[in-house]
Design a protein around this motif. Structure first.
Motif, PDB file in Angstrom:
ATOM      1  N   TYR A  23       0.827  -1.212   0.000  1.00  0.00           N
ATOM      2  CA  TYR A  23       0.000   0.000   0.000  1.00  0.00           C
ATOM      3  C   TYR A  23       0.862   1.262   0.000  1.00  0.00           C
ATOM      4  O   TYR A  23       0.571   2.217  -0.700  1.00  0.00           O
ATOM      5  CB  TYR A  23      -0.939   0.022   1.201  1.00  0.00           C
ATOM      6  CG  TYR A  23      -1.998  -1.045   1.177  1.00  0.00           C
ATOM      7  CD1 TYR A  23      -2.510  -1.537  -0.012  1.00  0.00           C
ATOM      8  CD2 TYR A  23      -2.492  -1.572   2.353  1.00  0.00           C
ATOM      9  CE1 TYR A  23      -3.472  -2.521  -0.036  1.00  0.00           C
ATOM     10  CE2 TYR A  23      -3.462  -2.544   2.343  1.00  0.00           C
ATOM     11  CZ  TYR A  23      -3.960  -3.018   1.156  1.00  0.00           C
ATOM     12  OH  TYR A  23      -4.921  -3.978   1.148  1.00  0.00           O
ATOM     13  N   ARG A  24       1.934   1.264   0.785  1.00  0.00           N
ATOM     14  CA  ARG A  24       2.802   2.437   0.833  1.00  0.00           C
ATOM     15  C   ARG A  24       3.485   2.646  -0.519  1.00  0.00           C
ATOM     16  O   ARG A  24       3.589   3.763  -1.005  1.00  0.00           O
ATOM     17  CB  ARG A  24       3.855   2.293   1.930  1.00  0.00           C
ATOM     18  CG  ARG A  24       4.701   3.525   2.060  1.00  0.00           C
ATOM     19  CD  ARG A  24       5.530   3.491   3.330  1.00  0.00           C
ATOM     20  NE  ARG A  24       6.258   4.729   3.470  1.00  0.00           N
ATOM     21  CZ  ARG A  24       7.563   4.843   3.266  1.00  0.00           C
ATOM     22  NH1 ARG A  24       8.273   3.790   2.930  1.00  0.00           N
ATOM     23  NH2 ARG A  24       8.153   6.002   3.410  1.00  0.00           N
ATOM     24  N   SER A  25       3.933   1.567  -1.133  1.00  0.00           N
ATOM     25  CA  SER A  25       4.562   1.664  -2.438  1.00  0.00           C
ATOM     26  C   SER A  25       3.595   2.228  -3.475  1.00  0.00           C
ATOM     27  O   SER A  25       3.946   3.124  -4.249  1.00  0.00           O
ATOM     28  CB  SER A  25       5.053   0.289  -2.875  1.00  0.00           C
ATOM     29  OG  SER A  25       5.497   0.317  -4.201  1.00  0.00           O
ATOM     30  N   LYS A  26       2.384   1.732  -3.464  1.00  0.00           N
ATOM     31  CA  LYS A  26       1.382   2.199  -4.425  1.00  0.00           C
ATOM     32  C   LYS A  26       1.064   3.678  -4.199  1.00  0.00           C
ATOM     33  O   LYS A  26       0.967   4.453  -5.147  1.00  0.00           O
ATOM     34  CB  LYS A  26       0.117   1.351  -4.292  1.00  0.00           C
ATOM     35  CG  LYS A  26      -0.912   1.606  -5.339  1.00  0.00           C
ATOM     36  CD  LYS A  26      -2.044   0.600  -5.254  1.00  0.00           C
ATOM     37  CE  LYS A  26      -3.106   0.916  -6.267  1.00  0.00           C
ATOM     38  NZ  LYS A  26      -4.208  -0.018  -6.230  1.00  0.00           N
ATOM     39  N   PHE A  27       0.927   4.077  -2.940  1.00  0.00           N
ATOM     40  CA  PHE A  27       0.640   5.474  -2.629  1.00  0.00           C
ATOM     41  C   PHE A  27       1.802   6.376  -3.040  1.00  0.00           C
ATOM     42  O   PHE A  27       1.582   7.439  -3.626  1.00  0.00           O
ATOM     43  CB  PHE A  27       0.341   5.631  -1.133  1.00  0.00           C
ATOM     44  CG  PHE A  27      -0.047   7.026  -0.749  1.00  0.00           C
ATOM     45  CD1 PHE A  27      -1.270   7.549  -1.124  1.00  0.00           C
ATOM     46  CD2 PHE A  27       0.816   7.828  -0.018  1.00  0.00           C
ATOM     47  CE1 PHE A  27      -1.626   8.839  -0.777  1.00  0.00           C
ATOM     48  CE2 PHE A  27       0.471   9.114   0.334  1.00  0.00           C
ATOM     49  CZ  PHE A  27      -0.759   9.620  -0.042  1.00  0.00           C
ATOM     50  N   THR A  34       5.520   8.236 -10.468  1.00  0.00           N
ATOM     51  CA  THR A  34       6.561   7.406 -11.066  1.00  0.00           C
ATOM     52  C   THR A  34       6.135   5.943 -10.992  1.00  0.00           C
ATOM     53  O   THR A  34       5.290   5.581 -10.187  1.00  0.00           O
ATOM     54  CB  THR A  34       7.912   7.597 -10.360  1.00  0.00           C
ATOM     55  OG1 THR A  34       8.900   6.829 -11.039  1.00  0.00           O
ATOM     56  CG2 THR A  34       7.854   7.193  -8.914  1.00  0.00           C
ATOM     57  N   ASP A  35       6.701   5.128 -11.836  1.00  0.00           N
ATOM     58  CA  ASP A  35       6.495   3.680 -11.781  1.00  0.00           C
ATOM     59  C   ASP A  35       7.771   2.959 -11.373  1.00  0.00           C
ATOM     60  O   ASP A  35       7.824   1.736 -11.371  1.00  0.00           O
ATOM     61  CB  ASP A  35       6.027   3.148 -13.137  1.00  0.00           C
ATOM     62  CG  ASP A  35       4.575   3.481 -13.406  1.00  0.00           C
ATOM     63  OD1 ASP A  35       3.807   3.577 -12.424  1.00  0.00           O
ATOM     64  OD2 ASP A  35       4.208   3.647 -14.570  1.00  0.00           O
ATOM     65  N   SER A  36       8.790   3.712 -11.012  1.00  0.00           N
ATOM     66  CA  SER A  36      10.071   3.128 -10.645  1.00  0.00           C
ATOM     67  C   SER A  36       9.995   2.470  -9.271  1.00  0.00           C
ATOM     68  O   SER A  36       9.415   3.017  -8.334  1.00  0.00           O
ATOM     69  CB  SER A  36      11.145   4.208 -10.635  1.00  0.00           C
ATOM     70  OG  SER A  36      12.352   3.688 -10.142  1.00  0.00           O
ATOM     71  N   TRP A  37      10.626   1.331  -9.140  1.00  0.00           N
ATOM     72  CA  TRP A  37      10.648   0.640  -7.849  1.00  0.00           C
ATOM     73  C   TRP A  37      11.565   1.349  -6.860  1.00  0.00           C
ATOM     74  O   TRP A  37      11.483   1.128  -5.661  1.00  0.00           O
ATOM     75  CB  TRP A  37      11.101  -0.811  -8.025  1.00  0.00           C
ATOM     76  CG  TRP A  37      12.520  -0.928  -8.488  1.00  0.00           C
ATOM     77  CD1 TRP A  37      12.958  -0.929  -9.786  1.00  0.00           C
ATOM     78  CD2 TRP A  37      13.689  -1.013  -7.680  1.00  0.00           C
ATOM     79  NE1 TRP A  37      14.323  -1.015  -9.823  1.00  0.00           N
ATOM     80  CE2 TRP A  37      14.806  -1.073  -8.536  1.00  0.00           C
ATOM     81  CE3 TRP A  37      13.913  -1.053  -6.310  1.00  0.00           C
ATOM     82  CZ2 TRP A  37      16.097  -1.153  -8.077  1.00  0.00           C
ATOM     83  CZ3 TRP A  37      15.216  -1.134  -5.847  1.00  0.00           C
ATOM     84  CH2 TRP A  37      16.284  -1.200  -6.732  1.00  0.00           C
TER      85      TRP A  37
END
Length: 88
Positions: A23-27, A34-37
């Motif tokens: 969830y934190r990554s998606k937010f 950005t779509d970068s990991w």
């Protein structure tokens, strides 16, 4: 059964906390656009906090919907922690 009753708080924190990284990554990806990991490991918090408590993209319905869900998720996490402090 005795194990569960002795470790109920640990079980609840693990169960509720497992999807937190996702969830934190998606937010963060929505907020920083950005779509970068790499956004997952960068310590950029100010804009993330503005996005969580404010409305940085008023026309983006995806952002507003996920922001409200993420607020709810973090509120339940905080309430779980407060309950742990009070009842344990």
């Amino acid at each position: 059964m005795d194990f569960i009753t002795k470790h109920i708080w640990f079980i609840l924190f693990v169960a509720w906390g497992l999807p937190l990284g996702y969830y934190r990554s998606k937010f963060r990806k929505i907020v920083y656009q950005t779509d970068s990991w790499l956004i997952n490991i960068k310590p950029l918090f100010w804009k993330e906090l503005k996005g969580l408590f404010g409305n940085i993209f008023p026309d983006n319905h995806k952002y507003k919907k996920f922001r409200n869900f993420y607020r709810f998720y973090l509120t339940v996490y905080a309430l779980l922690f407060i309950a742990y402090l009070i009842f344990d």
